[in-house]
Scaffold this motif. Sequence first.
Motif, PDB file in Angstrom:
ATOM      1  N   GLY A  94      27.992  49.381  51.207  1.00 13.60           N
ATOM      2  CA  GLY A  94      27.717  47.848  50.785  1.00 13.60           C
ATOM      3  C   GLY A  94      28.224  47.387  49.339  1.00 13.60           C
ATOM      4  O   GLY A  94      28.009  46.154  49.141  1.00 13.60           O
ATOM      5  N   GLN A  95      28.867  48.103  48.545  1.00 18.36           N
ATOM      6  CA  GLN A  95      29.395  47.692  47.336  1.00 18.36           C
ATOM      7  C   GLN A  95      30.821  46.820  47.457  1.00 18.36           C
ATOM      8  O   GLN A  95      30.962  45.883  46.764  1.00 18.36           O
ATOM      9  CB  GLN A  95      29.690  49.103  46.283  1.00 18.36           C
ATOM     10  N   HIS A  96      31.349  47.333  48.325  1.00 18.93           N
ATOM     11  CA  HIS A  96      32.781  46.346  48.552  1.00 18.93           C
ATOM     12  C   HIS A  96      32.580  45.537  49.498  1.00 18.93           C
ATOM     13  O   HIS A  96      32.115  45.929  50.693  1.00 18.93           O
ATOM     14  CB  HIS A  96      34.034  47.499  49.001  1.00 18.93           C
ATOM     15  N   GLY A 117      41.302  47.293  44.145  1.00 20.85           N
ATOM     16  CA  GLY A 117      40.137  46.269  43.754  1.00 20.85           C
ATOM     17  C   GLY A 117      39.666  46.742  42.329  1.00 20.85           C
ATOM     18  O   GLY A 117      38.796  47.601  42.212  1.00 20.85           O
ATOM     19  N   ALA A 118      40.130  45.940  41.347  1.00 22.98           N
ATOM     20  CA  ALA A 118      39.573  46.326  39.976  1.00 22.98           C
ATOM     21  C   ALA A 118      37.870  45.619  39.584  1.00 22.98           C
ATOM     22  O   ALA A 118      37.845  44.395  39.773  1.00 22.98           O
ATOM     23  CB  ALA A 118      40.387  45.890  38.781  1.00 22.98           C
ATOM     24  N   ARG A 119      37.009  46.495  39.485  1.00 24.23           N
ATOM     25  CA  ARG A 119      35.674  45.995  39.352  1.00 24.23           C
ATOM     26  C   ARG A 119      35.479  45.123  37.797  1.00 24.23           C
ATOM     27  O   ARG A 119      36.146  45.816  36.799  1.00 24.23           O
ATOM     28  CB  ARG A 119      34.640  47.172  39.217  1.00 24.23           C
ATOM     29  N   GLN A 120      34.882  44.058  38.042  1.00 24.38           N
ATOM     30  CA  GLN A 120      34.953  43.004  36.588  1.00 24.38           C
ATOM     31  C   GLN A 120      33.499  43.350  36.225  1.00 24.38           C
ATOM     32  O   GLN A 120      32.642  44.082  36.511  1.00 24.38           O
ATOM     33  CB  GLN A 120      35.159  41.785  37.196  1.00 24.38           C
ATOM     34  N   LYS A 121      33.438  42.752  34.791  1.00 24.80           N
ATOM     35  CA  LYS A 121      32.185  42.948  34.146  1.00 24.80           C
ATOM     36  C   LYS A 121      31.024  42.358  34.928  1.00 24.80           C
ATOM     37  O   LYS A 121      31.276  41.085  35.636  1.00 24.80           O
ATOM     38  CB  LYS A 121      32.338  42.255  32.939  1.00 24.80           C
ATOM     39  N   GLY A 122      29.850  42.927  35.092  1.00 28.13           N
ATOM     40  CA  GLY A 122      28.872  42.550  35.838  1.00 28.13           C
ATOM     41  C   GLY A 122      28.756  43.071  37.178  1.00 28.13           C
ATOM     42  O   GLY A 122      27.744  43.165  37.844  1.00 28.13           O
ATOM     43  N   SER A 123      29.711  43.793  37.730  1.00 26.62           N
ATOM     44  CA  SER A 123      29.625  45.031  38.829  1.00 26.62           C
ATOM     45  C   SER A 123      28.753  46.082  38.622  1.00 26.62           C
ATOM     46  O   SER A 123      28.427  46.223  37.276  1.00 26.62           O
ATOM     47  CB  SER A 123      31.029  45.266  39.013  1.00 26.62           C
ATOM     48  N   GLN A 124      27.883  46.266  39.491  1.00 31.42           N
ATOM     49  CA  GLN A 124      26.605  47.344  39.000  1.00 31.42           C
ATOM     50  C   GLN A 124      27.359  48.613  38.594  1.00 31.42           C
ATOM     51  O   GLN A 124      28.461  49.340  39.403  1.00 31.42           O
ATOM     52  CB  GLN A 124      25.973  47.571  40.607  1.00 31.42           C
ATOM     53  N   ALA A 125      26.976  49.142  37.404  1.00 31.57           N
ATOM     54  CA  ALA A 125      27.510  50.576  36.914  1.00 31.57           C
ATOM     55  C   ALA A 125      26.369  50.772  35.787  1.00 31.57           C
ATOM     56  O   ALA A 125      26.130  49.815  35.205  1.00 31.57           O
ATOM     57  CB  ALA A 125      28.884  50.307  36.592  1.00 31.57           C
ATOM     58  N   SER A 126      25.930  51.933  35.718  1.00 31.89           N
ATOM     59  CA  SER A 126      25.331  52.341  34.312  1.00 31.89           C
ATOM     60  C   SER A 126      26.275  52.375  33.269  1.00 31.89           C
ATOM     61  O   SER A 126      27.500  52.131  33.210  1.00 31.89           O
ATOM     62  CB  SER A 126      24.744  53.791  34.394  1.00 31.89           C
ATOM     63  N   VAL A 148      46.381  49.726  33.063  1.00 32.18           N
ATOM     64  CA  VAL A 148      45.519  50.206  34.346  1.00 32.18           C
ATOM     65  C   VAL A 148      44.205  49.492  34.065  1.00 32.18           C
ATOM     66  O   VAL A 148      43.288  49.716  33.488  1.00 32.18           O
ATOM     67  CB  VAL A 148      45.375  51.572  34.247  1.00 32.18           C
ATOM     68  N   ASP A 149      43.728  48.625  35.134  1.00 31.83           N
ATOM     69  CA  ASP A 149      42.378  47.702  35.203  1.00 31.83           C
ATOM     70  C   ASP A 149      41.368  48.548  35.553  1.00 31.83           C
ATOM     71  O   ASP A 149      39.977  48.325  35.131  1.00 31.83           O
ATOM     72  CB  ASP A 149      42.809  46.551  35.877  1.00 31.83           C
ATOM     73  N   ASP A 150      41.520  49.619  36.519  1.00 29.87           N
ATOM     74  CA  ASP A 150      40.327  50.205  37.109  1.00 29.87           C
ATOM     75  C   ASP A 150      40.851  51.599  37.715  1.00 29.87           C
ATOM     76  O   ASP A 150      41.305  51.343  38.976  1.00 29.87           O
ATOM     77  CB  ASP A 150      39.645  49.418  38.150  1.00 29.87           C
ATOM     78  N   LEU A 151      40.684  52.535  37.158  1.00 35.03           N
ATOM     79  CA  LEU A 151      41.424  53.988  37.535  1.00 35.03           C
ATOM     80  C   LEU A 151      40.616  54.676  38.839  1.00 35.03           C
ATOM     81  O   LEU A 151      41.081  55.162  39.463  1.00 35.03           O
ATOM     82  CB  LEU A 151      41.689  54.788  36.430  1.00 35.03           C
ATOM     83  N   VAL A 194      43.584  43.715  41.759  1.00 33.96           N
ATOM     84  CA  VAL A 194      42.941  42.486  42.240  1.00 33.96           C
ATOM     85  C   VAL A 194      41.554  42.629  41.629  1.00 33.96           C
ATOM     86  O   VAL A 194      40.718  43.406  41.953  1.00 33.96           O
ATOM     87  CB  VAL A 194      42.767  42.281  43.817  1.00 33.96           C
ATOM     88  N   PRO A 195      41.103  41.487  40.865  1.00 38.68           N
ATOM     89  CA  PRO A 195      39.918  41.610  40.400  1.00 38.68           C
ATOM     90  C   PRO A 195      38.569  41.435  41.587  1.00 38.68           C
ATOM     91  O   PRO A 195      38.706  40.539  42.508  1.00 38.68           O
ATOM     92  CB  PRO A 195      39.941  40.418  39.373  1.00 38.68           C
ATOM     93  N   ILE A 196      37.627  42.384  41.510  1.00 41.14           N
ATOM     94  CA  ILE A 196      36.497  42.048  42.484  1.00 41.14           C
ATOM     95  C   ILE A 196      35.235  42.200  41.861  1.00 41.14           C
ATOM     96  O   ILE A 196      35.178  42.710  40.738  1.00 41.14           O
ATOM     97  CB  ILE A 196      36.785  43.085  43.669  1.00 41.14           C
ATOM     98  N   HIS A 197      34.154  42.005  42.472  1.00 37.25           N
ATOM     99  CA  HIS A 197      32.865  42.306  42.044  1.00 37.25           C
ATOM    100  C   HIS A 197      32.579  43.223  43.046  1.00 37.25           C
ATOM    101  O   HIS A 197      32.067  43.038  44.339  1.00 37.25           O
ATOM    102  CB  HIS A 197      32.028  41.003  42.020  1.00 37.25           C
ATOM    103  N   ALA A 198      31.863  44.239  42.202  1.00 38.90           N
ATOM    104  CA  ALA A 198      31.177  45.532  43.260  1.00 38.90           C
ATOM    105  C   ALA A 198      29.795  45.020  43.400  1.00 38.90           C
ATOM    106  O   ALA A 198      29.011  45.341  42.100  1.00 38.90           O
ATOM    107  CB  ALA A 198      31.350  46.886  42.787  1.00 38.90           C
TER     108      ALA A 198
END
Length: 291
Positions: A94-96, A117-126, A148-151, A194-198
């Motif tokens: 359900g993250q994507h 899909g590069a996760r942006q600030k605010g996406s869930q992550a510790s 590299v926006d999201d490795l 591509v910027p995304i929100h996870a």
Amino acid sequence: MISHAKEICLLSIVMPAKNEAAAVGSTIAAIRRQYPEAEVIVVNDGSCDETAILAEAAGARVVHHPYSKGNGAAIKTGARAASGEIILFMDADGQHDPADIPRLLELIGQGHDMVVGARQKGSQASMGRGFANGLYNRLASWMTGHRVDDLTSGFRAVRTDKFREFLYLLPNGFSYPTTSTMAFFRAGYSVAYVPIHAAKRIGKSHIRLLRDGSRFLLIIFKIGTLFSPLKIFAPVALVMFALASSWYGWTWWEQGRFTNMSALLYSGSVMVFLMGLISEQITALMYRGRE
């Protein structure tokens, strides 16, 4: 740009899943509403819940692992089973958001070989994982000479034939996104973001911070040796050479002699540099062999 109809005909969506009964059904349903004709493959990685049953009921083709082999192994199994010319990898937890799929496919249609899909600030992550991902991205950017926006994002679309070239390189664990991204860069293939929100995942995460965090340094060296070994070995050799020269200068000033420690550091720096040079040639031959 490829047409929407052609995208559907060529598209395989692969989702590795281990005990994802809480989210897999709704995720597949959302995909089916958007791409009813796409091939949806769920790789059941030794689940002990109803993941496989719910995935099949939602309309996915389920490929089973008799026991858990790891996320990367599930990705490889799905890539081998896919029949589409384009594979889109996404999580079954359900993250994507399936609504982001057309944005990735649009860039594939423009000629890119991999779109992430590069996760942006605010996406869930510790905080710890966010910090580690930031280090990965900076290291990869330095190695490749490209931003590299999201490795480590697992939400990505690839051209099937090009992705299959590197299946032998992919690990069975969670670092397959890192390895595949660096392999595409090394081979000269086009990679876009591509910027995304996870969203927050549904269910329990299979990643353990202490266990998987201990692999941090190993992944860093793997990135380096996969793409440009000399960029890892040369700085280490330079530091050793500088230490040897500093120690030699101090002992010559204080004792008027050249010590064994200076000799050890000088010889070590030369050996490390030569190891990097040899590794660079081996890496080049490895990619040439795949071509």
